[in-house]
Design a protein around this motif. Structure first.
Motif, PDB file in Angstrom:
ATOM      1  N   GLY A 135     -55.131 -22.098   8.097  1.00  0.00           N
ATOM      2  CA  GLY A 135     -54.925 -23.193   9.038  1.00  0.00           C
ATOM      3  C   GLY A 135     -54.404 -24.456   8.382  1.00  0.00           C
ATOM      4  N   ARG A 136     -54.567 -25.560   9.115  1.00  0.00           N
ATOM      5  CA  ARG A 136     -54.112 -26.878   8.647  1.00  0.00           C
ATOM      6  C   ARG A 136     -55.202 -27.899   8.927  1.00  0.00           C
ATOM      7  NH1 ARG A 136     -49.091 -27.122  12.187  1.00  0.00           N
ATOM      8  NH2 ARG A 136     -50.319 -28.858  12.952  1.00  0.00           N
ATOM      9  N   VAL A 137     -55.371 -28.842   8.013  1.00  0.00           N
ATOM     10  CA  VAL A 137     -56.319 -29.928   8.230  1.00  0.00           C
ATOM     11  C   VAL A 137     -55.703 -31.258   7.839  1.00  0.00           C
ATOM     12  CG1 VAL A 137     -58.417 -28.521   7.990  1.00  0.00           C
ATOM     13  CG2 VAL A 137     -57.457 -29.659   5.979  1.00  0.00           C
ATOM     14  N   ARG A 138     -56.231 -32.281   8.459  1.00  0.00           N
ATOM     15  CA  ARG A 138     -55.860 -33.671   8.171  1.00  0.00           C
ATOM     16  C   ARG A 138     -57.044 -34.296   7.453  1.00  0.00           C
ATOM     17  NH1 ARG A 138     -52.875 -37.919  11.087  1.00  0.00           N
ATOM     18  NH2 ARG A 138     -54.015 -39.867  10.809  1.00  0.00           N
ATOM     19  N   ASP A 143     -57.417 -45.595   4.072  1.00  0.00           N
ATOM     20  CA  ASP A 143     -56.129 -45.794   4.752  1.00  0.00           C
ATOM     21  C   ASP A 143     -55.117 -44.690   4.463  1.00  0.00           C
ATOM     22  OD1 ASP A 143     -57.072 -48.178   5.814  1.00  0.00           O
ATOM     23  OD2 ASP A 143     -56.352 -49.360   4.111  1.00  0.00           O
ATOM     24  N   GLU A 144     -55.469 -43.718   3.627  1.00  0.00           N
ATOM     25  CA  GLU A 144     -54.554 -42.630   3.289  1.00  0.00           C
ATOM     26  C   GLU A 144     -54.768 -41.437   4.208  1.00  0.00           C
ATOM     27  OE1 GLU A 144     -54.960 -41.360  -0.761  1.00  0.00           O
ATOM     28  OE2 GLU A 144     -55.135 -43.409  -1.509  1.00  0.00           O
ATOM     29  N   VAL A 145     -53.666 -40.722   4.491  1.00  0.00           N
ATOM     30  CA  VAL A 145     -53.751 -39.485   5.275  1.00  0.00           C
ATOM     31  C   VAL A 145     -53.057 -38.387   4.472  1.00  0.00           C
ATOM     32  CG1 VAL A 145     -53.038 -38.311   7.387  1.00  0.00           C
ATOM     33  CG2 VAL A 145     -53.820 -40.683   7.481  1.00  0.00           C
ATOM     34  N   HIS A 146     -53.733 -37.251   4.339  1.00  0.00           N
ATOM     35  CA  HIS A 146     -53.187 -36.099   3.622  1.00  0.00           C
ATOM     36  C   HIS A 146     -53.225 -34.894   4.554  1.00  0.00           C
ATOM     37  CE1 HIS A 146     -53.397 -38.281  -0.211  1.00  0.00           C
ATOM     38  NE2 HIS A 146     -54.529 -38.775   0.276  1.00  0.00           N
ATOM     39  N   LEU A 147     -52.062 -34.257   4.765  1.00  0.00           N
ATOM     40  CA  LEU A 147     -51.986 -33.061   5.587  1.00  0.00           C
ATOM     41  C   LEU A 147     -51.987 -31.856   4.656  1.00  0.00           C
ATOM     42  CD1 LEU A 147     -49.281 -34.291   8.123  1.00  0.00           C
ATOM     43  CD2 LEU A 147     -51.776 -34.317   8.372  1.00  0.00           C
ATOM     44  N   LEU A 148     -52.980 -30.989   4.828  1.00  0.00           N
ATOM     45  CA  LEU A 148     -53.135 -29.839   3.947  1.00  0.00           C
ATOM     46  C   LEU A 148     -52.917 -28.554   4.730  1.00  0.00           C
ATOM     47  CD1 LEU A 148     -56.389 -30.829   1.989  1.00  0.00           C
ATOM     48  CD2 LEU A 148     -54.021 -31.351   1.410  1.00  0.00           C
ATOM     49  N   PHE A 156     -61.671 -35.763  -3.979  1.00  0.00           N
ATOM     50  CA  PHE A 156     -61.868 -37.195  -3.717  1.00  0.00           C
ATOM     51  C   PHE A 156     -63.339 -37.537  -3.915  1.00  0.00           C
ATOM     52  CE2 PHE A 156     -62.204 -34.929   0.294  1.00  0.00           C
ATOM     53  CZ  PHE A 156     -63.357 -35.443   0.866  1.00  0.00           C
ATOM     54  N   SER A 157     -63.618 -38.819  -4.020  1.00  0.00           N
ATOM     55  CA  SER A 157     -64.987 -39.294  -4.186  1.00  0.00           C
ATOM     56  C   SER A 157     -65.662 -39.385  -2.822  1.00  0.00           C
ATOM     57  CB  SER A 157     -64.988 -40.679  -4.842  1.00  0.00           C
ATOM     58  OG  SER A 157     -66.293 -41.210  -4.837  1.00  0.00           O
ATOM     59  N   VAL A 164     -62.348 -35.336   8.029  1.00  0.00           N
ATOM     60  CA  VAL A 164     -61.510 -34.143   7.961  1.00  0.00           C
ATOM     61  C   VAL A 164     -61.424 -33.583   9.370  1.00  0.00           C
ATOM     62  CG1 VAL A 164     -61.219 -31.850   6.946  1.00  0.00           C
ATOM     63  CG2 VAL A 164     -62.283 -33.686   5.598  1.00  0.00           C
ATOM     64  N   ALA A 165     -60.189 -33.264   9.796  1.00  0.00           N
ATOM     65  CA  ALA A 165     -59.980 -32.744  11.150  1.00  0.00           C
ATOM     66  C   ALA A 165     -58.978 -31.601  11.122  1.00  0.00           C
ATOM     67  CB  ALA A 165     -59.476 -33.853  12.072  1.00  0.00           C
ATOM     68  N   ASN A 166     -59.156 -30.644  12.043  1.00  0.00           N
ATOM     69  CA  ASN A 166     -58.224 -29.535  12.196  1.00  0.00           C
ATOM     70  C   ASN A 166     -57.099 -30.004  13.106  1.00  0.00           C
ATOM     71  OD1 ASN A 166     -56.802 -27.234  12.826  1.00  0.00           O
ATOM     72  ND2 ASN A 166     -58.582 -26.009  13.351  1.00  0.00           N
ATOM     73  N   ASP A 167     -55.907 -30.175  12.537  1.00  0.00           N
ATOM     74  CA  ASP A 167     -54.725 -30.617  13.291  1.00  0.00           C
ATOM     75  C   ASP A 167     -53.921 -29.455  13.853  1.00  0.00           C
ATOM     76  OD1 ASP A 167     -55.024 -33.311  13.148  1.00  0.00           O
ATOM     77  OD2 ASP A 167     -53.398 -33.669  11.724  1.00  0.00           O
TER      78      ASP A 167
END
Length: 185
Positions: A135-138, A143-148, A156-157, A164-167
């Motif tokens: 799948g894909r997550v956001r 203030d940063e957004v990473h699409l995985l 990350f710390s 984290v959200a499923n986009d």
């Protein structure tokens, strides 16, 4: 089995789990001095205290009163995982069991639109690692957004505000690791 044998089993499991007497005592609700006395045969424990010690060590009560080998490994069977299902479309299955050493690990499933919650949150001073299996997550980090996507990972710390959200249109599966484990609130 004598009280000293029980104390020896407690010590063997504590050492195998890499716990100090203080850490075990805190988890079981007894003092480190009591743990020391129990391990050296100068004190006996009640059944309720032994149950708390067994729970803190991640073993059954019988493991403390029956002499036998003490494995440094703790196996979590797939069909016996503790699972938490959240109201926001996320299911977390524990791949590690307390007491945790240096790592806490989860298998996470997120429904489409599922997330860790409506807002970013932070906790402790751990490092978190997410690996997307499907799948894909956001991943929002302040203030940063990473699409995985499948196969991507991020570190990350946990003190950074995050969400984290499923986009994607389908279910997302993740492996999620905290190191060291975040202490309970």
């Amino acid at each position: 089995m004598t009280g000293n044998d029980v104390g020896e089993q407690v010590r063997r499991y504590r050492v195998a789990r890499r716990l100090s007497q203080r850490a075990l005592g805190e988890q079981a609700g007894v003092t480190s001095g009591f743990i020391s006395q129990l391990e050296t045969g100068r004190a006996n424990a009640s059944i309720s205290t032994l149950r708390r010690l067994a729970d803190a060590l991640g073993v059954g009560l019988a493991d403390l009163v029956e002499p036998g080998p003490v494995s440094a490994a703790r196996v979590v069977r797939a069909d016996a995982r503790r699972t938490l299902t959240a109201s926001d479309g996320m299911t977390k299955s524990f791949l590690t069991e307390p007491p945790f050493g240096h790592v806490e690990m989860y298998a996470v499933t997120m429904e489409p639109g599922g997330s860790t919650g409506p807002t970013q949150y932070r906790h402790g001073e751990s490092e978190e690692v997410l690996l997307v299996l499907r799948g894909r997550v956001r991943v929002e980090l302040a203030d940063e957004v990473h699409l995985l996507a499948e196969g991507d990972s991020i570190v990350f710390s946990s003190s950074t505000p995050h969400r984290v959200a499923n986009d994607g249109d389908g279910e997302a599966e993740l492996v999620w690791v905290n190191s060291p484990p975040t202490p309970p609130d």
